[in-house]
Motif scaffolding. Structure first.
Motif, PDB file in Angstrom:
ATOM      1  N   ASN A   1      51.404  59.551  29.514  1.00  0.00           N
ATOM      2  CA  ASN A   1      51.076  59.319  30.922  1.00  0.00           C
ATOM      3  C   ASN A   1      50.033  58.207  31.086  1.00  0.00           C
ATOM      4  OD1 ASN A   1      49.189  61.090  29.650  1.00  0.00           O
ATOM      5  ND2 ASN A   1      48.302  61.526  31.644  1.00  0.00           N
ATOM      6  N   ARG A   2      49.327  57.887  30.004  1.00  0.00           N
ATOM      7  CA  ARG A   2      48.309  56.838  30.077  1.00  0.00           C
ATOM      8  C   ARG A   2      48.916  55.511  29.658  1.00  0.00           C
ATOM      9  NH1 ARG A   2      42.935  59.054  28.877  1.00  0.00           N
ATOM     10  NH2 ARG A   2      42.378  57.104  27.883  1.00  0.00           N
ATOM     11  N   ARG A   3      48.888  54.547  30.547  1.00  0.00           N
ATOM     12  CA  ARG A   3      49.403  53.220  30.192  1.00  0.00           C
ATOM     13  C   ARG A   3      48.602  52.687  29.018  1.00  0.00           C
ATOM     14  NH1 ARG A   3      48.880  48.730  33.926  1.00  0.00           N
ATOM     15  NH2 ARG A   3      49.692  47.361  32.327  1.00  0.00           N
ATOM     16  N   GLY A   4      49.287  52.090  28.061  1.00  0.00           N
ATOM     17  CA  GLY A   4      48.566  51.513  26.931  1.00  0.00           C
ATOM     18  C   GLY A   4      48.149  52.513  25.870  1.00  0.00           C
ATOM     19  N   VAL A   5      48.629  53.768  25.962  1.00  0.00           N
ATOM     20  CA  VAL A   5      48.391  54.743  24.883  1.00  0.00           C
ATOM     21  C   VAL A   5      49.743  55.312  24.467  1.00  0.00           C
ATOM     22  CG1 VAL A   5      47.292  56.917  24.182  1.00  0.00           C
ATOM     23  CG2 VAL A   5      46.086  55.366  25.743  1.00  0.00           C
ATOM     24  N   GLU A   6      50.142  55.130  23.217  1.00  0.00           N
ATOM     25  CA  GLU A   6      51.390  55.731  22.757  1.00  0.00           C
ATOM     26  C   GLU A   6      51.198  56.494  21.461  1.00  0.00           C
ATOM     27  OE1 GLU A   6      53.837  52.214  22.979  1.00  0.00           O
ATOM     28  OE2 GLU A   6      53.498  51.712  20.884  1.00  0.00           O
ATOM     29  N   LEU A   7      52.103  57.465  21.258  1.00  0.00           N
ATOM     30  CA  LEU A   7      52.063  58.284  20.044  1.00  0.00           C
ATOM     31  C   LEU A   7      53.113  57.761  19.082  1.00  0.00           C
ATOM     32  CD1 LEU A   7      51.986  61.873  21.663  1.00  0.00           C
ATOM     33  CD2 LEU A   7      50.068  60.293  21.241  1.00  0.00           C
ATOM     34  N   ILE A   8      52.801  57.718  17.789  1.00  0.00           N
ATOM     35  CA  ILE A   8      53.848  57.461  16.806  1.00  0.00           C
ATOM     36  C   ILE A   8      53.946  58.690  15.908  1.00  0.00           C
ATOM     37  CG2 ILE A   8      53.578  54.947  16.930  1.00  0.00           C
ATOM     38  CD1 ILE A   8      52.370  55.093  14.072  1.00  0.00           C
ATOM     39  N   ILE A   9      55.191  59.051  15.587  1.00  0.00           N
ATOM     40  CA  ILE A   9      55.445  60.295  14.864  1.00  0.00           C
ATOM     41  C   ILE A   9      55.755  59.951  13.412  1.00  0.00           C
ATOM     42  CG2 ILE A   9      56.859  62.394  14.791  1.00  0.00           C
ATOM     43  CD1 ILE A   9      55.077  62.008  17.351  1.00  0.00           C
ATOM     44  N   VAL A  10      54.907  60.437  12.505  1.00  0.00           N
ATOM     45  CA  VAL A  10      55.035  60.092  11.090  1.00  0.00           C
ATOM     46  C   VAL A  10      55.016  61.356  10.243  1.00  0.00           C
ATOM     47  CG1 VAL A  10      53.890  57.865  11.497  1.00  0.00           C
ATOM     48  CG2 VAL A  10      52.526  59.801  10.705  1.00  0.00           C
ATOM     49  N   ARG A  11      55.371  61.218   8.981  1.00  0.00           N
ATOM     50  CA  ARG A  11      55.245  62.305   8.017  1.00  0.00           C
ATOM     51  C   ARG A  11      53.750  62.604   7.823  1.00  0.00           C
ATOM     52  NH1 ARG A  11      58.989  63.790   3.700  1.00  0.00           N
ATOM     53  NH2 ARG A  11      57.984  65.692   2.952  1.00  0.00           N
ATOM     54  N   ALA A  12      53.379  63.882   7.733  1.00  0.00           N
ATOM     55  CA  ALA A  12      51.952  64.247   7.659  1.00  0.00           C
ATOM     56  C   ALA A  12      51.204  63.443   6.584  1.00  0.00           C
ATOM     57  CB  ALA A  12      51.814  65.750   7.381  1.00  0.00           C
ATOM     58  N   SER A  13      51.825  63.319   5.419  1.00  0.00           N
ATOM     59  CA  SER A  13      51.128  62.630   4.322  1.00  0.00           C
ATOM     60  C   SER A  13      51.095  61.110   4.510  1.00  0.00           C
ATOM     61  CB  SER A  13      51.760  62.997   2.975  1.00  0.00           C
ATOM     62  OG  SER A  13      53.157  62.951   3.073  1.00  0.00           O
ATOM     63  N   ASP A  14      51.835  60.588   5.489  1.00  0.00           N
ATOM     64  CA  ASP A  14      51.811  59.139   5.761  1.00  0.00           C
ATOM     65  C   ASP A  14      50.787  58.745   6.826  1.00  0.00           C
ATOM     66  OD1 ASP A  14      53.826  58.557   3.924  1.00  0.00           O
ATOM     67  OD2 ASP A  14      55.431  58.743   5.408  1.00  0.00           O
ATOM     68  N   THR A  15      50.222  59.708   7.535  1.00  0.00           N
ATOM     69  CA  THR A  15      49.292  59.375   8.633  1.00  0.00           C
ATOM     70  C   THR A  15      48.144  58.458   8.192  1.00  0.00           C
ATOM     71  OG1 THR A  15      49.854  61.404   9.802  1.00  0.00           O
ATOM     72  CG2 THR A  15      47.758  60.360  10.405  1.00  0.00           C
ATOM     73  N   PRO A  16      47.424  58.773   7.092  1.00  0.00           N
ATOM     74  CA  PRO A  16      46.308  57.884   6.716  1.00  0.00           C
ATOM     75  C   PRO A  16      46.782  56.465   6.388  1.00  0.00           C
ATOM     76  CG  PRO A  16      46.249  59.928   5.432  1.00  0.00           C
ATOM     77  CD  PRO A  16      47.538  59.941   6.189  1.00  0.00           C
ATOM     78  N   THR A  17      47.971  56.345   5.823  1.00  0.00           N
ATOM     79  CA  THR A  17      48.488  55.019   5.456  1.00  0.00           C
ATOM     80  C   THR A  17      48.773  54.180   6.706  1.00  0.00           C
ATOM     81  OG1 THR A  17      49.462  56.049   3.513  1.00  0.00           O
ATOM     82  CG2 THR A  17      50.252  53.841   4.077  1.00  0.00           C
ATOM     83  N   TYR A  18      49.398  54.794   7.714  1.00  0.00           N
ATOM     84  CA  TYR A  18      49.643  54.065   8.968  1.00  0.00           C
ATOM     85  C   TYR A  18      48.333  53.592   9.588  1.00  0.00           C
ATOM     86  CZ  TYR A  18      54.652  54.625   9.301  1.00  0.00           C
ATOM     87  OH  TYR A  18      55.988  54.508   9.067  1.00  0.00           O
ATOM     88  N   VAL A  19      47.329  54.459   9.564  1.00  0.00           N
ATOM     89  CA  VAL A  19      46.056  54.095  10.200  1.00  0.00           C
ATOM     90  C   VAL A  19      45.311  53.064   9.341  1.00  0.00           C
ATOM     91  CG1 VAL A  19      43.842  54.963  11.071  1.00  0.00           C
ATOM     92  CG2 VAL A  19      45.934  56.299  11.412  1.00  0.00           C
ATOM     93  N   GLN A  20      45.334  53.229   8.031  1.00  0.00           N
ATOM     94  CA  GLN A  20      44.652  52.285   7.130  1.00  0.00           C
ATOM     95  C   GLN A  20      45.133  50.855   7.352  1.00  0.00           C
ATOM     96  OE1 GLN A  20      45.595  52.961   3.000  1.00  0.00           O
ATOM     97  NE2 GLN A  20      44.242  51.337   2.264  1.00  0.00           N
ATOM     98  N   TYR A  21      46.460  50.676   7.487  1.00  0.00           N
ATOM     99  CA  TYR A  21      47.015  49.328   7.609  1.00  0.00           C
ATOM    100  C   TYR A  21      47.197  48.882   9.056  1.00  0.00           C
ATOM    101  CZ  TYR A  21      47.679  49.640   2.611  1.00  0.00           C
ATOM    102  OH  TYR A  21      47.459  49.783   1.260  1.00  0.00           O
ATOM    103  N   GLY A  22      46.689  49.674   9.999  1.00  0.00           N
ATOM    104  CA  GLY A  22      46.710  49.250  11.398  1.00  0.00           C
ATOM    105  C   GLY A  22      48.025  49.490  12.125  1.00  0.00           C
TER     106      GLY A  22
END
Ligand code: PRT
Ligand code: MG
Length: 225
Positions: A45-66
């Motif tokens: 509902n917030r413009r400019g905020v989106e969720l991405i759905i990843v495997r639990a063990s992949d979450t830190p990797t997605y965030v680490q690399y931006g």
């Protein structure tokens, strides 16, 4: 200043289930239900905020690399990842459980440790297990598995396992007992360190909202006890 899209990485299942109320308290609602939708990018509902759905063990990797600016991951997952490039400002206190050493009921763990026996440890938490036994001075051979660790002591693959325990039902159903705690586990908010510098004005209010929502959740759980 132009606003850039903020992405929050989440996994389906217990992390999403327990994060959704925190998001709601922070004023963020998903436009699709990640549990039933096949979309991996979900608008809110917030413009400019989106969720991405990843495997639990992949979450830190997605965030680490931006790939995401923020993420929510269990301490178990963060320890295995190592935490490089991640800022961990808030323990959300959700998806709580304990990482435990467990063995067959008929295995005398204390005696084996006392006698200096070399133990085979089956686990997917290789780093946490290695550090735990090294700190105790116990010699171990780590056997890496990706799931169903409970099977390993039953079929003689290992003397002990290191796994997460919440209700204890899974251990009981497989005639295993917890013999030692490795660490208490709960989910943390993680933030890409570079994003925090570049998008501070957008990210800081979200981080503060998560911290406030987590405090409220903690107070409510305490009152319910
Ligand atoms: O399933 P997938 O391989 O995609 O990843 P995942 O299993 O890591 O994800 P998910 O969604 O199952 O778990 C996400 C996070 O929830 C974990 O990283 C933990 O931080 C947290 N969490 C909290 C748990 C549990 N409690 C938990 N009980 N994760 C897993 N379990 C499992 C445990 O491994 C064991 O098999 O539940 C079983 C034991 O539960 P009880 O209730 O029988 O003791
Ligand atoms: Mg799972």
């Amino acid at each position: 200043m132009s606003t850039r899209t903020i992405r929050i990485a989440l996994s389906k299942g217990r992390i999403y289930d327990e994060t959704a109320p925190l998001l709601a308290r922070a004023g963020i609602r998903a436009q699709d239900d990640p549990e039933s939708s096949r979309r991996l990018v979900i608008a809110t509902n917030r413009r400019g905020v989106e969720l991405i759905i990843v495997r639990a063990s992949d979450t830190p990797t997605y965030v680490q690399y931006g790939g995401a600016d923020l993420g929510i991951a269990g301490r178990d997952v963060l320890v295995e990842h190592g935490g490089d490039g991640l800022y961990q400002p808030v323990d959300l206190g959700i998806a709580a459980c304990r990482m435990m050493v467990a063995a067959r009921k008929d295995f005398d763990y204390r005696l084996a440790v006392h006698q200096g026996a070399r133990l085979r440890v089956a686990t997917k938490y290789v780093r946490a297990a290695r550090e735990h036994f090294a700190a105790k001075g116990v010699h171990v051979d780590i056997i890496r598995l990706y799931g169903s660790m409970e099977l390993a002591p039953i079929v003689g693959l290992a003397e002990v396992i290191v796994d997460l325990v919440s209700s204890g039902q899974t251990l009981r159903a497989n005639n295993l007992v917890a013999v030692e705690e490795v660490m208490p586990v709960s989910a943390r908010l993680v933030v890409n360190q570079a994003a925090l510098k570049m998008k501070r004005s957008q990210l800081q209010p979200l981080i503060d909202a998560f911290a406030a929502a987590a405090d409220l959740g903690r107070a409510r759980r305490k009152a319910a006890r």
